[in-house]
Structure formats: structure tokens, C-alpha cells
Design a protein around this motif. Sequence first.
Motif, PDB file in Angstrom:
ATOM      1  N   MET A   7       0.799  -1.152  -0.004  1.00 27.95           N
ATOM      2  CA  MET A   7      -0.085  -0.037  -0.005  1.00 27.95           C
ATOM      3  C   MET A   7       0.771   1.128  -0.133  1.00 27.95           C
ATOM      4  N   PRO A   8       0.817   1.864  -1.092  1.00 22.10           N
ATOM      5  CA  PRO A   8       1.808   3.087  -1.045  1.00 22.10           C
ATOM      6  C   PRO A   8       1.453   4.547  -0.241  1.00 22.10           C
ATOM      7  N   ALA A   9       0.100   4.644  -0.456  1.00 24.18           N
ATOM      8  CA  ALA A   9      -0.386   5.784   0.308  1.00 24.18           C
ATOM      9  C   ALA A   9       0.211   6.205   1.602  1.00 24.18           C
ATOM     10  N   PRO A  10      -0.198   5.284   2.694  1.00 21.50           N
ATOM     11  CA  PRO A  10       0.334   5.465   4.076  1.00 21.50           C
ATOM     12  C   PRO A  10       1.864   5.653   4.095  1.00 21.50           C
ATOM     13  N   VAL A  11       2.625   5.069   3.369  1.00 29.24           N
ATOM     14  CA  VAL A  11       4.182   5.238   3.605  1.00 29.24           C
ATOM     15  C   VAL A  11       4.396   6.744   2.928  1.00 29.24           C
ATOM     16  N   GLN A  12       3.740   7.071   1.860  1.00 28.24           N
ATOM     17  CA  GLN A  12       4.060   8.720   1.499  1.00 28.24           C
ATOM     18  C   GLN A  12       3.882   9.653   2.588  1.00 28.24           C
ATOM     19  N   GLY A  13       2.598   9.232   3.168  1.00 22.46           N
ATOM     20  CA  GLY A  13       2.151  10.119   4.239  1.00 22.46           C
ATOM     21  C   GLY A  13       3.265  10.204   5.512  1.00 22.46           C
ATOM     22  N   ASP A  14       3.523   8.955   5.584  1.00 24.79           N
ATOM     23  CA  ASP A  14       4.714   8.865   6.653  1.00 24.79           C
ATOM     24  C   ASP A  14       5.909   9.882   6.393  1.00 24.79           C
ATOM     25  N   LEU A  15       6.417   9.603   5.279  1.00 21.53           N
ATOM     26  CA  LEU A  15       7.529  10.091   4.899  1.00 21.53           C
ATOM     27  C   LEU A  15       7.443  11.695   4.661  1.00 21.53           C
ATOM     28  N   ARG A  16       6.616  12.291   4.262  1.00 23.40           N
ATOM     29  CA  ARG A  16       6.232  13.631   4.313  1.00 23.40           C
ATOM     30  C   ARG A  16       6.257  14.183   5.873  1.00 23.40           C
ATOM     31  N   SER A  17       5.430  13.243   6.644  1.00 21.79           N
ATOM     32  CA  SER A  17       5.362  13.951   8.108  1.00 21.79           C
ATOM     33  C   SER A  17       6.972  13.727   8.705  1.00 21.79           C
ATOM     34  N   ARG A  18       7.759  12.842   8.006  1.00 23.42           N
ATOM     35  CA  ARG A  18       9.131  12.750   8.647  1.00 23.42           C
ATOM     36  C   ARG A  18      10.099  13.881   8.160  1.00 23.42           C
ATOM     37  N   VAL A  19       9.636  14.169   6.691  1.00 21.37           N
ATOM     38  CA  VAL A  19      10.499  15.568   6.288  1.00 21.37           C
ATOM     39  C   VAL A  19       9.987  16.616   6.873  1.00 21.37           C
ATOM     40  N   GLU A  20       8.837  16.874   7.313  1.00 18.54           N
ATOM     41  CA  GLU A  20       8.347  18.040   7.922  1.00 18.54           C
ATOM     42  C   GLU A  20       8.938  18.219   9.426  1.00 18.54           C
ATOM     43  N   THR A  21       8.991  17.047  10.044  1.00 21.28           N
ATOM     44  CA  THR A  21       9.694  17.051  11.413  1.00 21.28           C
ATOM     45  C   THR A  21      11.233  17.518  11.047  1.00 21.28           C
ATOM     46  N   HIS A  22      12.011  17.139   9.980  1.00 26.24           N
ATOM     47  CA  HIS A  22      13.065  17.155   9.880  1.00 26.24           C
ATOM     48  C   HIS A  22      13.386  18.885   9.380  1.00 26.24           C
ATOM     49  N   SER A  23      12.334  19.414   8.809  1.00 25.53           N
ATOM     50  CA  SER A  23      12.783  20.793   8.281  1.00 25.53           C
ATOM     51  C   SER A  23      12.123  21.785   9.612  1.00 25.53           C
ATOM     52  N   SER A  24      11.655  21.101  10.313  1.00 24.39           N
ATOM     53  CA  SER A  24      11.102  22.013  11.543  1.00 24.39           C
ATOM     54  C   SER A  24      12.232  22.424  12.537  1.00 24.39           C
ATOM     55  N   VAL A  25      13.366  21.700  12.252  1.00 20.47           N
ATOM     56  CA  VAL A  25      14.673  22.025  13.215  1.00 20.47           C
ATOM     57  C   VAL A  25      15.259  23.251  12.747  1.00 20.47           C
ATOM     58  N   PRO A  26      15.297  23.829  13.862  1.00 19.13           N
ATOM     59  CA  PRO A  26      15.657  25.393  13.549  1.00 19.13           C
ATOM     60  C   PRO A  26      16.931  25.553  12.887  1.00 19.13           C
ATOM     61  N   LEU A  27      17.318  26.494  12.179  1.00 11.14           N
ATOM     62  CA  LEU A  27      18.564  26.688  11.189  1.00 11.14           C
ATOM     63  C   LEU A  27      19.825  26.380  12.051  1.00 11.14           C
ATOM     64  N   TRP A  28      19.759  26.911  13.267  1.00 11.13           N
ATOM     65  CA  TRP A  28      21.228  26.860  13.929  1.00 11.13           C
ATOM     66  C   TRP A  28      21.490  25.615  14.488  1.00 11.13           C
ATOM     67  N   ARG A  29      20.271  24.530  14.360  1.00 14.51           N
ATOM     68  CA  ARG A  29      20.683  23.307  15.188  1.00 14.51           C
ATOM     69  C   ARG A  29      20.556  22.111  13.801  1.00 14.51           C
ATOM     70  N   ASN A  30      20.560  22.741  12.599  1.00 17.25           N
ATOM     71  CA  ASN A  30      20.406  21.740  11.586  1.00 17.25           C
ATOM     72  C   ASN A  30      21.686  21.429  11.297  1.00 17.25           C
ATOM     73  N   ILE A  31      21.960  20.172  11.142  1.00 17.12           N
ATOM     74  CA  ILE A  31      23.229  19.585  10.979  1.00 17.12           C
ATOM     75  C   ILE A  31      23.879  20.064   9.546  1.00 17.12           C
ATOM     76  N   TYR A  32      23.071  19.835   8.498  1.00 17.39           N
ATOM     77  CA  TYR A  32      23.571  20.364   7.291  1.00 17.39           C
ATOM     78  C   TYR A  32      23.926  21.738   7.188  1.00 17.39           C
ATOM     79  N   VAL A  33      23.043  22.566   7.616  1.00 15.10           N
ATOM     80  CA  VAL A  33      23.384  24.051   7.563  1.00 15.10           C
ATOM     81  C   VAL A  33      24.733  24.280   8.510  1.00 15.10           C
ATOM     82  N   LEU A  34      24.680  23.656   9.652  1.00 13.62           N
ATOM     83  CA  LEU A  34      26.085  23.771  10.568  1.00 13.62           C
ATOM     84  C   LEU A  34      27.224  23.339   9.617  1.00 13.62           C
ATOM     85  N   ARG A  35      27.245  22.328   9.112  1.00 16.10           N
ATOM     86  CA  ARG A  35      28.316  21.655   8.256  1.00 16.10           C
ATOM     87  C   ARG A  35      28.598  22.831   7.107  1.00 16.10           C
ATOM     88  N   ALA A  36      27.749  23.262   6.440  1.00 17.70           N
ATOM     89  CA  ALA A  36      27.906  24.096   5.248  1.00 17.70           C
ATOM     90  C   ALA A  36      28.493  25.276   5.822  1.00 17.70           C
TER      91      ALA A  36
END
Lengths: 404, 361
Positions: free
Chosen positions: A1-30
Motif C-alpha cells: 500500500m503506497p499511500a500511508p508510506v508517502q504520508g509517513d515520509l512527508r511527516s518525517r520530512v516536515e519534522t526534519h525541516s522544523s529543526v531550527p537553522l542553527w541546529r540543522n546539521i546540514y546548515v551547520l556543516r555548510a
Amino acid sequence: MPAPVQGDLRSRVETHSSVPLWRNIYVLRAVTQIAAALLIVGLIGFLLNNLFVNAEKRGVDLGFGFLSLRASIKISNAAIPYSPDNSYFYAFLVGVVHTLRATLLGIVLATILGVLVGVARLSHNWLVQKIFAVYIGAIRNVPLIVSCYFFYFGLVLRMPITKEAVHLPGPIFLSNRGVYTIWGEPTASFGTWLLIVLAAVIAGYFVRRALRNRETRTGMPSYPNLAALALLAVGGVAGWLALAGGGEPPLLPSIPVLKGTNFRGGMRMTPEYFALVACLTVYIATYIGEIVRGAIQSIPRGQLEAARAVGLSEIHVLRYIVIPQALRIIVPPTIGQYINLTKGSSLAIVVGYADIYVVTRNIIEQSGSSAPMFLLIIATYLLIAAVYSLIGNLYNRSVQIVER
Amino acid sequence: MLNTAKVFAVALAATVLAAMYAAAQEDATKPAGYGHRLEQVRDRGKILCADNTELVAWSWIDEDGKNRGFGPDYCRAYAAAVFGDATDDNWEIVNITFAERPTVMQSGEIDVMTIANTWTAHREVHWGNFVDIVHYAGLGVISSKDSGIVPNDWQTLDGTTGCTGAGTNYVQMAADMESEYGITFELALYEIGGVRDAYDAGRCDFVLTGSDGTGSFVRQLTRSTPDDHNIWTSVFGKDPWAMLVPHGDDQWFDLIRMVGWILVNAEELGVTQDNVEDMFANSPSVKVQRLLGAEGTWGQDRLQIADDVAVNIIKEVGNFGEIIHRYYSAEAEEKGWGFYRERGPDNLYLRGGLMYVPENT
């Protein structure tokens, strides 16, 4: 079943992007990388700016135009034809050739001596082992500049003066103005003779290959190397005799003769060149020796025992079991030692050898352009080191295990 | 309606303009860089003189570890001019090699170079400002008696081997010598101590060095006596020695130059280390009074030095003749401080030499 997996992913991405900039590991590294890069660029920029501003203030010319002017300095015993009428750049090239000549010979000799030392350190002979242990301890713990000074002023210049030169058969003359030996003066037929020798080399190559194939195929000893060498010797001697019979031999002997206080004719190795190569060789060989010893010791004992158990001779154990494996460990650090040797060659000024640095000092004295000349020296050493590393790395690749 | 802000702005603008005008005025009389060096030296509390300490008579380190010689005496004279007297702390000889000279001068870290320095057009343009000549030398030759070289016969250098200092102008002069006399010889290059050791060991048949240094050179050889060598009386080319300051500060250049004039004028007027105080107080000569600053000045205020600067200098090192006598005389030779040589072109013009400086007036 693809639908729930997609929803899962999106929510995970959202959690990820909600990390503030100054604590985002990618931003910090860059950010840290950019900051570090800016810092380095800024530092280099500051230093260069400092150079330009101060040069401007003191009216120092930073251009390279002077390199085409007449050098007007004297360089004795130049390896390539040189006169004071040549340009500064050509004088610099003479220095480069002198450095290359000393470092290349030093590298070859240090490698040979280093391997001998490394093997001798593992000898079962107590005396041999100790002698080389003392050699390494003594040379390695003395600064290179002291060794070079000692070699030149303490040994080479203590040789007899030319009038009392040691006369060895050959003739070879040893004196504190250098080693003089008999040498061949090329005549008109020298080129022809070289062609004959070249033909013999090519023929020898094919004969060797054919005999090796036969050896592998039949298992009968066919002496491919011996046959190739014999062919070369026969070709060389026959060609020589033919040319000598038809007029003049390809080379006429030039014998050193004492005239005044110096020898004329023959081949000469100057005491400065000798002392520099000797002190670099003896010094770097201690390091290479230790690398070789370590590499040999790192080969598991079981392999040696197994090799002896199948009846290989000690030479064959070295040739087929030890060396191929040890080379992988030896090559990379040895390249580092070659570069050390190259840099160490700038101690030529202590022994009076006209290397890059000595020639450059005279050019600076004459032209007043110290900053451009130092930049040129830095670039040249970098280039030489890079070429040595490149050659070393290519060789290293050829001895590494091919992994699948 | 005037408000305080406007008043403030106008006042500020006026101040800035006044400051710019003042700056422009100062620029008109004092070129850029004027006075910076003296300020630096005063802040540092010490004058830095670059010299090589391996040439007995000119500059060396004595048994007590003190810098001695003609060069260091000049450095002391400069210290006396700037600080009133020379103490152990307010002057320093920075030991450099001959090959380092251009780099040291161009970096501007050194206040004055007192090293045995040949003045050439090229160095004047590229290194700094030379002040007046203190010694007239040439490229001198020392040859060993065993070598078969005939002293003062340049042709006999053909086919022999010479030694000289790396990074000196002698390397160029050697090339000139070869083309002028149509000869070729081998030339080995070393740092200055290396030249001595190599010649001593017989690596070379002759040495090229400043004709002033030949006397001390043969005395520093350890494996032979001075009698084993010929010091040529012929010299090659002109080799005038002079002190040198970095480019770009006219005040500093003038100050260093005046010290040299004072030393020579003092000799001319008979002012010595012993009688300077007495002369200052009692001399009836107007010239002496002007030199010593008892009457009128010749610009000490503009150089920011004391009016009686000459007294301080002469008290410290004596006059020019006394400095020469200290290092180039029979007494100096006996003491191990130098060697005897005729006072030739570096004698006063009154006695047939070339030392002729303007009056301190």
C-alpha cells in the motif's frame, strides 16, 4: 500500500525541516566549511596584500621581467653550457639542473643503501646487525646540516691536495679538488656506434622474450637474461672493432693530467657534488632502512615458514614471498623520504654546491628582486616534489594488490 | 533657527578642514615617511644595526662577547646621537650573512646597515640610501704561495681555482675579471666562514674578497701562517664601502649622514675623545663651537637630536681617525683588534686622502 508510506515520509520530512537553522546539521556543516574557506582565503589575501602594499611603499619591483636580463654572474662547473652572457632565467635553470642531478643520484643511492641497511638490520649475524643499528642511531640523531658540513670540511676537503693526489689504477685520482677518472671523448663515429648498440638492445629484447617463453613452456632452463646480455656485449664489441678498423674508434680516452694546481681532461666529480650526494644518501638511507625493516617484519612468520617448508631457497623466499608484499608497505613512506631528500638538498650552500638556492641568492644579489625569486624557488620545489610523488604513486599503484 | 546639531556639524566640518589643512601643510614640508624611523627607534629604545660579525677589525665579537669593530663603533655613534649616549641596551648588532643583505634591507626591519658594504648604483636603487663612503677598497686577491700564482699578475689566475662568498657582488666581479683579462678559473662559493675553511684546506688557490678584509682574512687561517700567502696590492674595480639606511625616510637619512660628517670634521678640527669636553668649554674656534653645538645649530632641532650631539658622539667613539687607528694600526694588530694598513684614500683631504665632507654649519 503506497499511500500511508508517502504520508509517513512527508511527516518525517516536515519534522526534519522544523529543526531550527542553527541546529540543522546540514546548515551547520555548510556554514563551518564556508567559514573555514573564507578564513583561509582571507589569510592568504591578507598576506599577499601585505606583500604588495609594502613592496609599493618601499619601491620594490615585484615583476618577473628581470628574468630575461643578462645574468652576469659566474657559475663554475655548470652541468649545462653556461656563460655570464645568458639570462637570469637560464642561470636559474642551471641551478634547477644541479638540484635535479644531486637529488636523482641521491635517491638512487639512498634506495640501494637503505634496502641493504634494512635487510642487514634483520641479519642473524650479531656483528652486522649491531653495526647497522649504530649507523642508524648515529646518523639519524644528528641534524643533516651537521652531517653535510662534516662530510665536506671534515672528510672531502681533508683529502690530499692535487699535487699529492692518491693515484689508483685506471687512472683514478683522489684529491680535495674532486675525483678524476679516465673518460671517453666522443668522436665522429660515436653516433653510428650508438645505433649499433641500440639495435643489439632491441634484438636482445626479442631473444630474451622468446627464450623466456620457451622456458615457461618446456621447463628447460634457457638463460634468457644471460643470452640477451651476451648479444648486447657481442654487438657492442663487434661494432667498436669494425668502426675502429675503418678509421677512428667511437670514443678516444681522455686522461686527466695535472697542470698547475688542477687536473685537465678526463671526468671529474667535484668535491661539492660528492659531499652533498654523500651526506643526503647516508642520512636518508637510515630512514629508508627503517621503513624496509618494518615492512619485512610485518610479514607474518607463517608465510616464511611455509615458503621454506616447500623448499624455496632464502633468495627465492625474499624474491617471491617477502619483497612483493613488503613493497606495498615500503613505497608510500619512501616517497615521503625522497621529498625530504629533495628539500634537504638546499643545504648545498653549506658545501658550496651551486644548487637552486645558491644560484638564486646570487641572482637576488644582482637583480634586487628577492620576492619574485623566492616565489620562483617555492614553485620549483613544489613542482619537483609533485613530479617525484606522481612517479612514486604510479609505481605504488603497480605494486598494490589488485582487489576485486 | 540654529539647533545644536547644526552647530555641532559645522564645528566638526571646520575641525576636519583645519586638520586636513594642517596635514597638507605638514605634507608640503615633510614628505611621507619623514620621521617615522626615528620615532620607531625611540619607541623601541634601541637602534638596530645589521652587520656580519666574522670580520676582525670591521666587526667581530670579542672574548667578552661584545661586538667590536669599525661597524659597531658607527652603530654606537648613532646610538649616542639618538639617545645621548651608547649603553649596552640602546644599540644592537643584528648578525646577518652577506647573502641576506638585499632581503634584510627590503624588509625594512633594520635601522641602518653597518656591514662591509660595497656601494653600487644597483644597490642604491634597489636596497636603500647609502651615506658617505667610509672606506675605499677594491676587489682584493689573496693567493697561496704554493699555487704558482704570481701576485698582481691577473693572467696567472688562468686555470686555477678561487673561493668567494655566495650572494656577494664578487661573483659578478669575477665574471667581469675573466672577460677583461681573457682568463677562466673555477670559482667555489661559500658563506663567509666557509671561504676561510675551504681555502685553508687547499680547495682553492686564491680568495676574492674586499681588499680591506684581506689582512684579517690571512690572520684567521688556522692551518697556515700569514707568510704562506700573498696579499695582492693590485685590486680589481672600485669597492667603496658605505653605511646604508632603508629608502623612504629623509630625516633618518640626514641624521645618519650627519653623524658621519661630525666624525670626519672632528678629526679635521682636532677634536678627540680626550679633549672634547675641554674644547666644548674653552675652544676659541668658531668652527669647533659650531660643530659641538655651543654656538648656533645646523639643524639639530629638525633632526630632533640634542644641540651638543657631536659632544655625545665624540665622547663615545672618538673622531674618524681615532676609529681607524683603533682597528687598523700596529697597536690594533698587537691587541688582536685588527691589523696595520697604510691610511690611503680614507685619509683627510688635508693629508692627501679623499675624506672631504661639508662643514657642520
